[in-house]
Scaffold this active site. Sequence first.
Site, PDB file in Angstrom:
ATOM      1  N   GLN A   1       9.448  27.563   8.471  1.00 44.69           N
ATOM      2  CA  GLN A   1       8.156  28.053   9.024  1.00 44.69           C
ATOM      3  C   GLN A   1       8.337  28.023  10.543  1.00 44.69           C
ATOM      4  O   GLN A   1       7.859  27.116  11.226  1.00 44.69           O
ATOM      5  CB  GLN A   1       7.010  27.151   8.543  1.00 44.69           C
ATOM      6  CG  GLN A   1       5.640  27.515   9.085  1.00 44.69           C
ATOM      7  CD  GLN A   1       4.995  28.732   8.422  1.00 44.69           C
ATOM      8  OE1 GLN A   1       5.345  29.094   7.305  1.00 44.69           O
ATOM      9  NE2 GLN A   1       4.074  29.366   9.112  1.00 44.69           N
TER      10      GLN A   1
ATOM     11  N   ASP B   1       0.812  -1.227   0.000  1.00 43.28           N
ATOM     12  CA  ASP B   1       0.000   0.000   0.000  1.00 43.28           C
ATOM     13  C   ASP B   1       0.840   1.269   0.000  1.00 43.28           C
ATOM     14  O   ASP B   1       0.308   2.368   0.084  1.00 43.28           O
ATOM     15  CB  ASP B   1      -0.952   0.005   1.195  1.00 43.28           C
ATOM     16  CG  ASP B   1      -0.218  -0.061   2.525  1.00 43.28           C
ATOM     17  OD1 ASP B   1       1.036  -0.046   2.533  1.00 43.28           O
ATOM     18  OD2 ASP B   1      -0.888  -0.109   3.574  1.00 43.28           O
ATOM     19  N   GLY B   2       2.153   1.112  -0.089  1.00 45.43           N
ATOM     20  CA  GLY B   2       3.029   2.290  -0.163  1.00 45.43           C
ATOM     21  C   GLY B   2       3.649   2.688   1.164  1.00 45.43           C
ATOM     22  O   GLY B   2       4.532   3.549   1.204  1.00 45.43           O
TER      23      GLY B   2
ATOM     24  N   LYS C   1      18.955  45.195  -1.042  1.00 45.61           N
ATOM     25  CA  LYS C   1      17.950  45.394  -2.100  1.00 45.61           C
ATOM     26  C   LYS C   1      17.446  46.822  -2.048  1.00 45.61           C
ATOM     27  O   LYS C   1      17.038  47.290  -0.984  1.00 45.61           O
ATOM     28  CB  LYS C   1      16.755  44.471  -1.811  1.00 45.61           C
ATOM     29  CG  LYS C   1      16.621  43.315  -2.757  1.00 45.61           C
ATOM     30  CD  LYS C   1      15.317  42.603  -2.489  1.00 45.61           C
ATOM     31  CE  LYS C   1      15.487  41.118  -2.714  1.00 45.61           C
ATOM     32  NZ  LYS C   1      14.368  40.317  -2.335  1.00 45.61           N
TER      33      LYS C   1
ATOM     34  N   ASP D   1      21.490  38.514   2.230  1.00 43.60           N
ATOM     35  CA  ASP D   1      20.797  39.535   3.029  1.00 43.60           C
ATOM     36  C   ASP D   1      21.539  39.706   4.351  1.00 43.60           C
ATOM     37  O   ASP D   1      22.461  38.947   4.659  1.00 43.60           O
ATOM     38  CB  ASP D   1      19.325  39.130   3.270  1.00 43.60           C
ATOM     39  CG  ASP D   1      19.207  37.730   3.836  1.00 43.60           C
ATOM     40  OD1 ASP D   1      19.984  37.387   4.752  1.00 43.60           O
ATOM     41  OD2 ASP D   1      18.344  36.954   3.366  1.00 43.60           O
TER      42      ASP D   1
ATOM     43  N   ARG E   1      14.585  49.257  -3.884  1.00 43.35           N
ATOM     44  CA  ARG E   1      13.475  49.291  -4.843  1.00 43.35           C
ATOM     45  C   ARG E   1      13.593  50.561  -5.673  1.00 43.35           C
ATOM     46  O   ARG E   1      13.560  51.674  -5.145  1.00 43.35           O
ATOM     47  CB  ARG E   1      12.138  49.226  -4.082  1.00 43.35           C
ATOM     48  CG  ARG E   1      10.947  49.155  -4.993  1.00 43.35           C
ATOM     49  CD  ARG E   1       9.745  48.491  -4.339  1.00 43.35           C
ATOM     50  NE  ARG E   1       9.862  47.053  -4.192  1.00 43.35           N
ATOM     51  CZ  ARG E   1       9.780  46.168  -5.186  1.00 43.35           C
ATOM     52  NH1 ARG E   1       9.600  46.575  -6.418  1.00 43.35           N
ATOM     53  NH2 ARG E   1       9.865  44.877  -4.954  1.00 43.35           N
TER      54      ARG E   1
HETATM   55  C1  R5P Z   1      15.782  31.902   3.502  1.00 37.81           C
HETATM   56  O1  R5P Z   1      15.446  32.494   4.465  1.00 37.81           O
HETATM   57  C2  R5P Z   1      17.042  31.107   3.342  1.00 37.81           C
HETATM   58  O2  R5P Z   1      18.073  31.514   4.174  1.00 37.81           O
HETATM   59  C3  R5P Z   1      17.482  31.190   1.905  1.00 37.81           C
HETATM   60  O3  R5P Z   1      17.949  32.501   1.645  1.00 37.81           O
HETATM   61  C4  R5P Z   1      16.344  30.885   0.990  1.00 37.81           C
HETATM   62  O4  R5P Z   1      15.774  29.660   1.329  1.00 37.81           O
HETATM   63  C5  R5P Z   1      16.811  30.858  -0.448  1.00 37.81           C
HETATM   64  O5  R5P Z   1      15.686  30.667  -1.237  1.00 37.81           O
HETATM   65  P1  R5P Z   1      15.783  30.619  -2.807  1.00 37.81           P
HETATM   66  O6  R5P Z   1      16.938  29.742  -3.183  1.00 37.81           O
HETATM   67  O7  R5P Z   1      14.447  30.056  -3.213  1.00 37.81           O
HETATM   68  O8  R5P Z   1      15.969  32.023  -3.312  1.00 37.81           O
END
Ligand code: R5P
Length: 281
Positions: free
Chosen positions: A87, A34-35, A181, A158, A183
Amino acid sequence: MKVISTEKSQVLAARIAGALNTTIVDVKFSRFPDGELYLAAGELDDETVIVGSVTDSDALVQLLLMIDACEGSRNHLVLPYMGYARQDKRFKNGEPISARAIARLFRNGVEDCITVNIHEPEVLKYFGVQTTNISLGKDVGAYIKSMDLNDPLILSPDDGALAFAENVASVGGWDCDHLEKTRLSGVEVKMAPKKLCAASRSVVIVDDIISTGGTIATAAGMLYKQGATNVYATCVHGVLIGGAYVHLKANGIRDVFCSDTIERGCSRFSAANCIAAALRG
Ligand code: R5P
């Protein structure tokens, strides 16, 4: 002490066993009709290092089955890559704190746990057993050193990842900065190093995770426009979904490399020695 691993972490686990000068347990993996996942571990010891990256839901279930199979032994869990860790808070009403939900699964059956460059160290409080997070910053740096680049500029995508980039850069005493970044309009964004200039330099972008590669591919295009000679991308956890490796190469990244916390063709340095050192205490 013996080392045992799920299917997704076999190579790393064998390397950890080598670094600890011990043996790895043979395991049979299969599925019921069944997997459902099945496994049968070979002869265990009274102390076991269980290695299993949570790269997807099956890997998680396999790891839980493995912990159960090792009942009766003193178990040390190694989570080289912990999926769901991003998350790490409830961003919107109704969302789970997924990192907490996963961490809570490991409260039983293990004495302690080691994570590697977990995305948010705050998550460690959810484990309920003693958990140590180790960083491969020096290992990333050592690999960059072996590339023999001329005075590379180490960049994080970042400011959140700057501390990691600084740790990497400390290995060679290299310049380090983070991308900022700006804008320019509703549709136009500029990414450039905050303080330093990328012109005529080899740039290595370092991050904990490369997932879609979107952030780094965009940054690379801008860095080349700013005169960078070569742009490289590296991370600890090569999640590399949706063709990310090719996406990065197609966008001019000279080389993409990661550790073996997720076993990939571009895994060039190993977390094994660092994990073995943490296990030795
Ligand atoms: C995010 O908070 C992680 O530190 C990475 O910067 C992120 O997961 C990179 O995502 P992607 O490769 O989709 O730009």
